[in-house]
Design an enzyme around this catalytic site. Structure first.
Site, PDB file in Angstrom:
ATOM      1  N   ARG A 108       0.812  -1.235   0.000  1.00 26.04           N
ATOM      2  CA  ARG A 108       0.000   0.000   0.000  1.00 26.04           C
ATOM      3  C   ARG A 108       0.841   1.279   0.000  1.00 26.04           C
ATOM      4  O   ARG A 108       0.376   2.340   0.379  1.00 26.04           O
ATOM      5  CB  ARG A 108      -0.958   0.037   1.193  1.00 26.04           C
ATOM      6  CG  ARG A 108      -1.971  -1.076   1.161  1.00 26.04           C
ATOM      7  CD  ARG A 108      -3.166  -0.738   2.027  1.00 26.04           C
ATOM      8  NE  ARG A 108      -4.088  -1.844   2.010  1.00 26.04           N
ATOM      9  CZ  ARG A 108      -3.988  -2.899   2.819  1.00 26.04           C
ATOM     10  NH1 ARG A 108      -3.031  -2.936   3.717  1.00 26.04           N
ATOM     11  NH2 ARG A 108      -4.857  -3.869   2.737  1.00 26.04           N
ATOM     12  N   LYS A 130       2.984  11.800 -11.106  1.00 24.59           N
ATOM     13  CA  LYS A 130       2.316  10.772 -11.909  1.00 24.59           C
ATOM     14  C   LYS A 130       3.284   9.619 -12.109  1.00 24.59           C
ATOM     15  O   LYS A 130       4.457   9.834 -12.377  1.00 24.59           O
ATOM     16  CB  LYS A 130       1.951  11.327 -13.288  1.00 24.59           C
ATOM     17  CG  LYS A 130       0.786  12.276 -13.285  1.00 24.59           C
ATOM     18  CD  LYS A 130       0.082  12.171 -14.623  1.00 24.59           C
ATOM     19  CE  LYS A 130       0.031  13.482 -15.353  1.00 24.59           C
ATOM     20  NZ  LYS A 130      -0.553  13.339 -16.692  1.00 24.59           N
ATOM     21  N   GLU A 172      10.057  19.357 -24.314  1.00 26.49           N
ATOM     22  CA  GLU A 172       9.218  19.759 -23.175  1.00 26.49           C
ATOM     23  C   GLU A 172       9.680  21.113 -22.617  1.00 26.49           C
ATOM     24  O   GLU A 172       8.868  21.883 -22.105  1.00 26.49           O
ATOM     25  CB  GLU A 172       9.243  18.697 -22.064  1.00 26.49           C
ATOM     26  CG  GLU A 172       8.803  17.296 -22.485  1.00 26.49           C
ATOM     27  CD  GLU A 172       7.288  17.099 -22.668  1.00 26.49           C
ATOM     28  OE1 GLU A 172       6.498  17.991 -22.280  1.00 26.49           O
ATOM     29  OE2 GLU A 172       6.914  16.041 -23.219  1.00 26.49           O
ATOM     30  N   LYS A 214       6.590  23.888 -14.119  1.00 31.02           N
ATOM     31  CA  LYS A 214       5.736  22.704 -14.012  1.00 31.02           C
ATOM     32  C   LYS A 214       5.173  22.602 -12.600  1.00 31.02           C
ATOM     33  O   LYS A 214       3.991  22.284 -12.424  1.00 31.02           O
ATOM     34  CB  LYS A 214       6.510  21.434 -14.398  1.00 31.02           C
ATOM     35  CG  LYS A 214       5.617  20.218 -14.293  1.00 31.02           C
ATOM     36  CD  LYS A 214       5.780  19.184 -15.341  1.00 31.02           C
ATOM     37  CE  LYS A 214       4.683  18.132 -15.177  1.00 31.02           C
ATOM     38  NZ  LYS A 214       5.090  16.798 -15.552  1.00 31.02           N
ATOM     39  N   GLU A 224      -5.235  16.872 -11.944  1.00 33.77           N
ATOM     40  CA  GLU A 224      -5.554  17.043 -13.348  1.00 33.77           C
ATOM     41  C   GLU A 224      -7.050  17.260 -13.594  1.00 33.77           C
ATOM     42  O   GLU A 224      -7.690  16.535 -14.355  1.00 33.77           O
ATOM     43  CB  GLU A 224      -5.079  15.820 -14.132  1.00 33.77           C
ATOM     44  CG  GLU A 224      -4.675  16.164 -15.544  1.00 33.77           C
ATOM     45  CD  GLU A 224      -3.718  15.129 -16.119  1.00 33.77           C
ATOM     46  OE1 GLU A 224      -4.006  13.949 -16.059  1.00 33.77           O
ATOM     47  OE2 GLU A 224      -2.668  15.555 -16.628  1.00 33.77           O
ATOM     48  N   ARG A 228      -4.312  21.983 -15.273  1.00 36.65           N
ATOM     49  CA  ARG A 228      -3.118  21.257 -15.696  1.00 36.65           C
ATOM     50  C   ARG A 228      -3.161  20.915 -17.185  1.00 36.65           C
ATOM     51  O   ARG A 228      -2.157  20.510 -17.761  1.00 36.65           O
ATOM     52  CB  ARG A 228      -3.022  19.994 -14.836  1.00 36.65           C
ATOM     53  CG  ARG A 228      -1.697  19.292 -14.837  1.00 36.65           C
ATOM     54  CD  ARG A 228      -1.615  18.436 -13.577  1.00 36.65           C
ATOM     55  NE  ARG A 228      -0.641  17.385 -13.670  1.00 36.65           N
ATOM     56  CZ  ARG A 228      -0.245  16.634 -12.629  1.00 36.65           C
ATOM     57  NH1 ARG A 228      -0.744  16.840 -11.446  1.00 36.65           N
ATOM     58  NH2 ARG A 228       0.636  15.684 -12.765  1.00 36.65           N
ATOM     59  N   ASN A 232      -0.683  19.915 -21.730  1.00 33.44           N
ATOM     60  CA  ASN A 232      -0.911  19.071 -22.909  1.00 33.44           C
ATOM     61  C   ASN A 232      -0.597  19.785 -24.222  1.00 33.44           C
ATOM     62  O   ASN A 232      -0.835  19.224 -25.294  1.00 33.44           O
ATOM     63  CB  ASN A 232      -2.358  18.587 -22.958  1.00 33.44           C
ATOM     64  CG  ASN A 232      -2.546  17.353 -22.108  1.00 33.44           C
ATOM     65  OD1 ASN A 232      -1.579  16.639 -21.842  1.00 33.44           O
ATOM     66  ND2 ASN A 232      -3.758  17.117 -21.676  1.00 33.44           N
ATOM     67  N   HIS A 235       0.541  17.970 -27.243  1.00 35.05           N
ATOM     68  CA  HIS A 235       0.405  16.538 -26.947  1.00 35.05           C
ATOM     69  C   HIS A 235      -0.806  15.875 -27.588  1.00 35.05           C
ATOM     70  O   HIS A 235      -0.822  14.661 -27.750  1.00 35.05           O
ATOM     71  CB  HIS A 235       0.385  16.302 -25.436  1.00 35.05           C
ATOM     72  CG  HIS A 235       1.755  16.349 -24.811  1.00 35.05           C
ATOM     73  ND1 HIS A 235       2.543  17.483 -24.860  1.00 35.05           N
ATOM     74  CD2 HIS A 235       2.490  15.427 -24.145  1.00 35.05           C
ATOM     75  CE1 HIS A 235       3.688  17.241 -24.239  1.00 35.05           C
ATOM     76  NE2 HIS A 235       3.684  15.998 -23.794  1.00 35.05           N
ATOM     77  N   HIS A 239       0.684  12.946 -29.342  1.00 32.33           N
ATOM     78  CA  HIS A 239       0.435  11.572 -28.899  1.00 32.33           C
ATOM     79  C   HIS A 239      -0.046  10.689 -30.052  1.00 32.33           C
ATOM     80  O   HIS A 239       0.337   9.521 -30.154  1.00 32.33           O
ATOM     81  CB  HIS A 239      -0.622  11.540 -27.785  1.00 32.33           C
ATOM     82  CG  HIS A 239      -0.011  11.671 -26.422  1.00 32.33           C
ATOM     83  ND1 HIS A 239      -0.670  12.266 -25.373  1.00 32.33           N
ATOM     84  CD2 HIS A 239       1.197  11.282 -25.945  1.00 32.33           C
ATOM     85  CE1 HIS A 239       0.113  12.231 -24.307  1.00 32.33           C
ATOM     86  NE2 HIS A 239       1.248  11.656 -24.621  1.00 32.33           N
ATOM     87  N   HIS A 249       8.801  10.149 -27.748  1.00 31.47           N
ATOM     88  CA  HIS A 249       7.849  11.137 -27.254  1.00 31.47           C
ATOM     89  C   HIS A 249       8.242  12.589 -27.587  1.00 31.47           C
ATOM     90  O   HIS A 249       7.441  13.352 -28.101  1.00 31.47           O
ATOM     91  CB  HIS A 249       7.699  10.957 -25.739  1.00 31.47           C
ATOM     92  CG  HIS A 249       6.712  11.879 -25.117  1.00 31.47           C
ATOM     93  ND1 HIS A 249       5.360  11.768 -25.335  1.00 31.47           N
ATOM     94  CD2 HIS A 249       6.878  12.953 -24.308  1.00 31.47           C
ATOM     95  CE1 HIS A 249       4.730  12.722 -24.670  1.00 31.47           C
ATOM     96  NE2 HIS A 249       5.635  13.449 -24.044  1.00 31.47           N
TER      97      HIS A 249
HETATM   98 ZN    ZN Z   1       5.253  15.014 -22.744  1.00 32.37          ZN
END
Ligand code: ZN
Ligand code: ADP
Length: 340
Positions: A108, A130, A172, A214, A224, A228, A232, A235, A239, A249
């Site tokens: 946990r 994340k 980025e 960031k 999010e 936030r 993106n 992205h 993506h 990426h």
């Molecule tokens: Zn990215």
């Protein structure tokens, strides 16, 4: 060394920019350590790791799967890890995502920290809490929000990074500049040669600025919920390109940034000169700004990937350099734009 503290609702993280991997032990509070790394980082740096059980994954995104996760859980059990153990990921985004996920779910949740060894991991994966693994071609589809106790960004470790990986991280960096820091954009244009030559002072400064940008966005919206979304930028299209073509990426984000710039230009939010400056900065860094992939096919992937409300997609547009807005764009409108 620069210290940035990222406050989450349940915990906070210390990002240590310019700290050395040699001081890692100072941050793990005498707990029993378990280190996760990948083959490349192990080969280059394991002689500087503290003495601790070491789990080495294969380099690359394909390691972020359930089998590897289960293998690591077993390794932890075999080595008598318990709730007071401390897991450290030493590597790029792949290692950090994996180590963070394992640490967040084993018993946990146990404490964890990172030594981020790629530019991408230092400016992006290190902040935001994340983590996760991939399933059936969906990236990071299984994971948690959970902050590491610390992230050491050892700038000197970037010296061994292949130039293409450094460029990927720069995508980025440029994204963050476009979102909220025009003067950083100007600085990158001005100091490009020295940045690409890995001038340590400049990179430390750049990483610090990125982490602060960031962190401020993430702090305002830890889970999010909306704000936030600006992260993106580049992205949505990026993506889809990444998924369709399998390019790294950062390269896909670069192509996505140019796509977002062209759409912003079309909508009168960005000038032609600004769009051109963005294209130049990206290609001078060594990033692609176009793809051979058929835009129709990219659009199909984008459409299929869309988990959100009906026919609308939240698209991040540029309002000049250093400012963005999120607009709900109809898929039909996007399709029309692509056909132009
Ligand atoms: Zn990215
Ligand atoms: P990310 O770009 O998300 O950080 P990875 O974790 O896959 O992605 O790292 C990119 C590649 O760079 C991997 O092959 C990894 O093994 C390698 N790598 C990571 N850190 C270093 C480093 N400091 N020097 C050389 N190679 C590195």
């Amino acid at each position: 060394m620069e210290l940035v503290e990222v406050k989450g609702s349940e915990s906070f993280s210390q990002i240590l920019i310019g700290e050395s991997i040699d001081n890692l032990k100072n941050y793990t509070s005498n707990s029993k350590l378990f280190i996760i790394t990948d083959g490349n980082v192990k080969r280059l740096y394991s002689n500087r790791f503290p003495i601790a059980p070491l789990y080495c994954i294969e380099p690359g995104e394909t390691s972020k799967n359930f089998q590897t996760t289960i293998d690591i859980y077993r390794w932890l059990l075999e080595n008598n890890a318990d709730r007071s153990s401390f897991i450290v990921g030493i590597g790029g985004g792949v290692v950090c995502d994996m180590a963070g996920f394992v640490a967040s779910t084993f018993m946990r949740g146990v404490n964890f920290g990172f030594v981020a060894t790629t530019l991408l991991a230092q400016v992006d994966a290190s902040v935001g809490g994340k983590n996760g693994i991939d399933l059936d071609g969906y990236k990071n589809i299984i994971g948690t929000f959970n902050q590491p106790k610390f992230v050491i960004c050892d700038i000197s470790m970037l010296k061994t990074l292949p130039p293409i990986e450094f460029a990927n991280g720069m995508a980025e960096v440029v994204k963050h500049a476009l979102i909220s820091d025009k003067s950083m954009f100007d600085d990158i244009e001005k100091n490009r040669i020295e940045i690409l030559a890995l001038n340590e002072r400049l990179i430390e400064y750049l990483v610090t600025r990125n982490v602060r940008i960031k962190a401020s966005i993430v702090e305002a919206d830890e889970r999010e919920n909306g704000l936030r979304r600006v992260l993106n930028l580049g992205h949505t299209w990026g993506h889809a390109v990444e998924k369709l073509t399998g390019i790294p990426h950062g390269q896909a984000v670069s192509i996505g940034l140019v796509f977002a710039a062209n759409l912003s230009l079309e909508k009168g939010l960005l000038s032609l000169d600004e769009r051109n400056r963005l294209e130049s900065i990206l290609s001078n860094i060594g990033l692609p700004i176009t793809t051979d992939a058929n835009p129709k096919h990219i659009f199909e992937v984008l459409q299929k990937d869309k988990k959100r409300d009906n026919e609308l997609v939240h698209f991040v547009l540029m309002k000049g350099i250093g400012s963005v807005e999120v607009e709900k764009i109809n898929l039909k409108e996007l399709e029309k734009f692509i056909q132009k």
